[in-house]
Design a protein around this motif. Structure first.
Motif, PDB file in Angstrom:
ATOM      1  N   GLN A   1       4.884  90.247  40.794  1.00  0.00           N
ATOM      2  CA  GLN A   1       5.383  91.277  41.685  1.00  0.00           C
ATOM      3  C   GLN A   1       4.726  92.595  41.294  1.00  0.00           C
ATOM      4  N   SER A   2       4.110  93.258  42.247  1.00  0.00           N
ATOM      5  CA  SER A   2       3.617  94.605  41.977  1.00  0.00           C
ATOM      6  C   SER A   2       4.556  95.573  42.681  1.00  0.00           C
ATOM      7  N   VAL A   3       4.323  96.841  42.482  1.00  0.00           N
ATOM      8  CA  VAL A   3       5.202  97.823  43.133  1.00  0.00           C
ATOM      9  C   VAL A   3       5.060  97.756  44.650  1.00  0.00           C
ATOM     10  N   ARG A   4       3.945  97.206  45.115  1.00  0.00           N
ATOM     11  CA  ARG A   4       3.712  97.161  46.561  1.00  0.00           C
ATOM     12  C   ARG A   4       3.994  95.799  47.171  1.00  0.00           C
ATOM     13  N   GLY A   5       4.384  94.817  46.353  1.00  0.00           N
ATOM     14  CA  GLY A   5       4.691  93.512  46.921  1.00  0.00           C
ATOM     15  C   GLY A   5       4.270  92.373  46.020  1.00  0.00           C
ATOM     16  N   ARG A   6       4.114  91.195  46.619  1.00  0.00           N
ATOM     17  CA  ARG A   6       3.807  90.007  45.848  1.00  0.00           C
ATOM     18  C   ARG A   6       2.370  90.028  45.362  1.00  0.00           C
ATOM     19  N   ALA A   7       2.137  89.417  44.203  1.00  0.00           N
ATOM     20  CA  ALA A   7       0.802  89.409  43.623  1.00  0.00           C
ATOM     21  C   ALA A   7       0.597  88.100  42.869  1.00  0.00           C
TER      22      ALA A   7
ATOM     23  N   ASP B   1      -7.817  99.320  36.924  1.00  0.00           N
ATOM     24  CA  ASP B   1      -7.774  98.921  38.322  1.00  0.00           C
ATOM     25  C   ASP B   1      -9.016  98.113  38.662  1.00  0.00           C
TER      26      ASP B   1
ATOM     27  N   GLN C   1     -12.201  98.901  48.223  1.00  0.00           N
ATOM     28  CA  GLN C   1     -10.742  99.004  48.245  1.00  0.00           C
ATOM     29  C   GLN C   1     -10.162  98.438  46.949  1.00  0.00           C
TER      30      GLN C   1
ATOM     31  N   GLU D   1      -3.288  91.657  44.398  1.00  0.00           N
ATOM     32  CA  GLU D   1      -2.156  91.790  45.296  1.00  0.00           C
ATOM     33  C   GLU D   1      -2.370  90.925  46.529  1.00  0.00           C
TER      34      GLU D   1
ATOM     35  N   PHE E   1      -1.456  90.961  49.610  1.00  0.00           N
ATOM     36  CA  PHE E   1      -1.830  91.520  50.914  1.00  0.00           C
ATOM     37  C   PHE E   1      -3.242  92.110  50.920  1.00  0.00           C
ATOM     38  N   LYS E   2      -3.903  92.129  49.738  1.00  0.00           N
ATOM     39  CA  LYS E   2      -5.278  92.634  49.660  1.00  0.00           C
ATOM     40  C   LYS E   2      -6.301  91.514  49.745  1.00  0.00           C
TER      41      LYS E   2
END
Ligand code: ZN
Length: 106
Positions: free
Chosen positions: A31-37, A65, A73, A97, A99-100
């Motif tokens: 889990q990242s701060v922005r969603g599933r990973a 990063d 991105q 992540e 969604f990336k």
């Protein structure tokens, strides 16, 4: 369905640059701060950002990063060092992540 020997790959959602393989997934439960990973053994075709100390839910780490080397991105991060012994297994591993990235086979 033909029995093709194809690698299941994960690519950059933005530019379809190949980033990692399905076989390299260690855990899908991240889990990242922005969603599933997902946690991967390694990632390819990425650029590493500067290393920095970060406090995450599971402890303090030195991470950097990770950016797509094609479109630039941000895709996730890499664990450089874990301070907590129970988290050492993450060192050198990569979090992308969900969604990336995409696993579309086309
Ligand atoms: Zn890209």
């Amino acid at each position: 369905m033909a029995d093709l020997i194809t690698e299941r790959l994960y690519s950059c959602q933005n530019c379809r640059n190949q980033i990692s393989r399905h076989d390299d997934i260690i855990s899908k439960g991240f889990q990242s701060v922005r969603g599933r990973a997902f946690l991967f053994y390694e990632a390819r075709n990425v650029r590493e950002g500067i290393q920095q100390e970060k406090m995450l839910i599971s402890g303090t780490y030195i991470v950097c990063d990770l950016f797509c080397c094609e479109c630039g991105q941000i895709l996730g991060w890499k664990y450089i060092k874990a301070y907590d012994d129970s988290q050492k297994y993450k060192e050198g591993k990569v979090v992308l992540e969900k969604f990336k990235i995409t696993n579309a086979s086309s």
